[in-house]
Write a protein that holds these residues in place. Structure first.
Motif, PDB file in Angstrom:
ATOM      1  N   GLU A 128       0.825  -1.208   0.000  1.00 16.34           N
ATOM      2  CA  GLU A 128       0.000   0.000   0.000  1.00 16.34           C
ATOM      3  C   GLU A 128       0.865   1.268   0.000  1.00 16.34           C
ATOM      4  OE1 GLU A 128      -3.426   0.717  -0.119  1.00 16.34           O
ATOM      5  OE2 GLU A 128      -3.287  -1.300  -0.945  1.00 16.34           O
ATOM      6  N   HIS A 129       1.922   1.271   0.799  1.00 14.08           N
ATOM      7  CA  HIS A 129       2.765   2.465   0.840  1.00 14.08           C
ATOM      8  C   HIS A 129       3.566   2.613  -0.442  1.00 14.08           C
ATOM      9  CE1 HIS A 129       3.427   4.951   4.648  1.00 14.08           C
ATOM     10  NE2 HIS A 129       3.615   5.748   3.613  1.00 14.08           N
ATOM     11  N   ILE A 132       1.222   4.293  -2.802  1.00 14.22           N
ATOM     12  CA  ILE A 132       1.067   5.697  -2.424  1.00 14.22           C
ATOM     13  C   ILE A 132       2.232   6.535  -2.955  1.00 14.22           C
ATOM     14  CG2 ILE A 132       1.091   7.292  -0.466  1.00 14.22           C
ATOM     15  CD1 ILE A 132      -0.502   5.196   1.114  1.00 14.22           C
ATOM     16  N   SER A 136       0.365   8.827  -8.413  1.00 16.17           N
ATOM     17  CA  SER A 136      -0.126  10.173  -8.130  1.00 16.17           C
ATOM     18  C   SER A 136      -1.615  10.146  -7.777  1.00 16.17           C
ATOM     19  CB  SER A 136       0.102  11.063  -9.359  1.00 16.17           C
ATOM     20  OG  SER A 136      -0.408  12.357  -9.151  1.00 16.17           O
ATOM     21  N   GLY A 137      -1.961  10.777  -6.681  1.00 21.57           N
ATOM     22  CA  GLY A 137      -3.355  10.883  -6.271  1.00 21.57           C
ATOM     23  C   GLY A 137      -3.891   9.707  -5.491  1.00 21.57           C
ATOM     24  N   TYR A 138      -3.096   8.660  -5.342  1.00 22.01           N
ATOM     25  CA  TYR A 138      -3.556   7.481  -4.603  1.00 22.01           C
ATOM     26  C   TYR A 138      -3.266   7.666  -3.119  1.00 22.01           C
ATOM     27  CZ  TYR A 138      -4.138   2.612  -3.152  1.00 22.01           C
ATOM     28  OH  TYR A 138      -4.551   1.460  -2.525  1.00 22.01           O
ATOM     29  N   THR A 139      -4.305   7.545  -2.310  1.00 23.11           N
ATOM     30  CA  THR A 139      -4.154   7.761  -0.870  1.00 23.11           C
ATOM     31  C   THR A 139      -4.076   6.451  -0.091  1.00 23.11           C
ATOM     32  OG1 THR A 139      -6.567   7.946  -0.633  1.00 23.11           O
ATOM     33  CG2 THR A 139      -5.331   9.980  -0.971  1.00 23.11           C
TER      34      THR A 139
END
Length: 294
Positions: A128-129, A132, A136-139
């Motif tokens: 997940e990190h 991130i 771009s834009g993925y939280t």
């Protein structure tokens, strides 16, 4: 480009030559159908300069497209009534050629990366990190909602002009038997160790040795991550390296990097993924990417 004699038609629009090659020292030559002039261009193909080959191919192909457009696509004549008629002779072929060119220029080489390790080592949090940091834009999903992986998680990122497709496999004992189903198709390995769980370091080492000695992983680059280095009381990178020292002789010849990271806070992840990307690209002779050009 050397010509035996000048083309009788417009130099830019005529089909004097379309040359493209991916073989060193060889080329293909087409003779202009209008004036029979001859030209040759040699392109030396090098993997590290692949972009220049594509630029050269695009340039020559654009000249051919414009020439075809000029010569065949729009032809005018007058019918018996004197009306102007537009004759479309090759619209479908032109569209197919253009769409194929766009796909060719925009596609990226893709590499499959396995994320392995015992359960609760932080593999999914690492994935997940990674998304991130490189998307771009993925939280990402809330980290406190991440649970043990049953099966696998998949994530894709773009880095350094290529795409990495990550397969995060479950690390429970009963799921480790499924790891080898993915070995033959992977280009790189990320092995994650829980630095905070000293009691399971030996279990992790045994799983690592069984994995790294598999014949389908010979020469595959390895990124060895000591996770949870931000936690108080964790084992240091050197301590974990020492615990896995007996495994070093079983790894064979491959690119390998041992790093300390914090998947939860993202510390050290970006540099680690950059190293892995460089390693799998460097190893593309042994393990070609999925979209590798023939």
């Amino acid at each position: 480009m050397d010509r035996e004699r000048p083309c009788e038609r417009d130099a830019f629009l005529s089909k004097c030559v379309v040359v493209y090659t991916t073989l060193i020292g060889k080329s293909y030559t087409l003779v202009c159908p209008n004036c029979s002039c001859l030209a040759q261009t040699y392109i030396t193909y090098k993997r590290k300069k692949k972009v220049w080959v594509r630029v050269a191919f695009l340039t020559s192909l654009c000249a051919w497209i414009l020439s075809s457009f000029y010569s065949y696509f729009i032809l005018t004549n007058f019918n018996n009534t004197g009306d102007l008629t537009i004759v479309y002779s090759v619209p479908v072929q032109m569209y197919t050629l253009l769409s194929g060119l766009v796909r060719y220029m925009l596609k990226k080489d893709e590499y499959n990366i396995l994320i392995l390790g015992l359960d609760n080592a932080g593999k999914t949090t690492l994935l997940e990190h990674t998304k991130i940091k490189f998307t771009s834009g993925y939280t990402g999903k809330p980290f406190h909602k991440i649970t043990a992986t049953i099966g696998l998680n998949i994530g894709k990122i773009s880095a350094m002009g290529v795409e990495l497709l990550f397969w995060d496999l479950g690390g429970q004992d009963e799921l480790q038997s499924l790891w080898d189903k993915y070995y033959s198709e992977c280009h790189g390995i990320v092995y994650v160790v829980d630095s905070l769980d000293e009691n399971r370091v030996d279990d992790s080492r045994l799983a690592f040795e069984k994995m790294i000695t598999n014949e389908h992983l010979i020469g595959v680059p390895l990124l060895f991550l000591c996770n949870k280095q931000d936690m108080q009381g964790c084992l240091s990178v050197n301590q974990i390296r020492e615990a896995f020292s007996d495994s070093a002789t079983k790894m064979g010849k491959r690119d390998c990097s041992v790093r300390g990271v914090s998947a939860l806070h993202g510390q050290g992840i970006e540099d680690a993924i950059v190293w892995l990307t460089q390693a799998v690209v460097k190893n593309n002779e042994t393990r070609p990417p999925i979209n590798k050009d023939d």
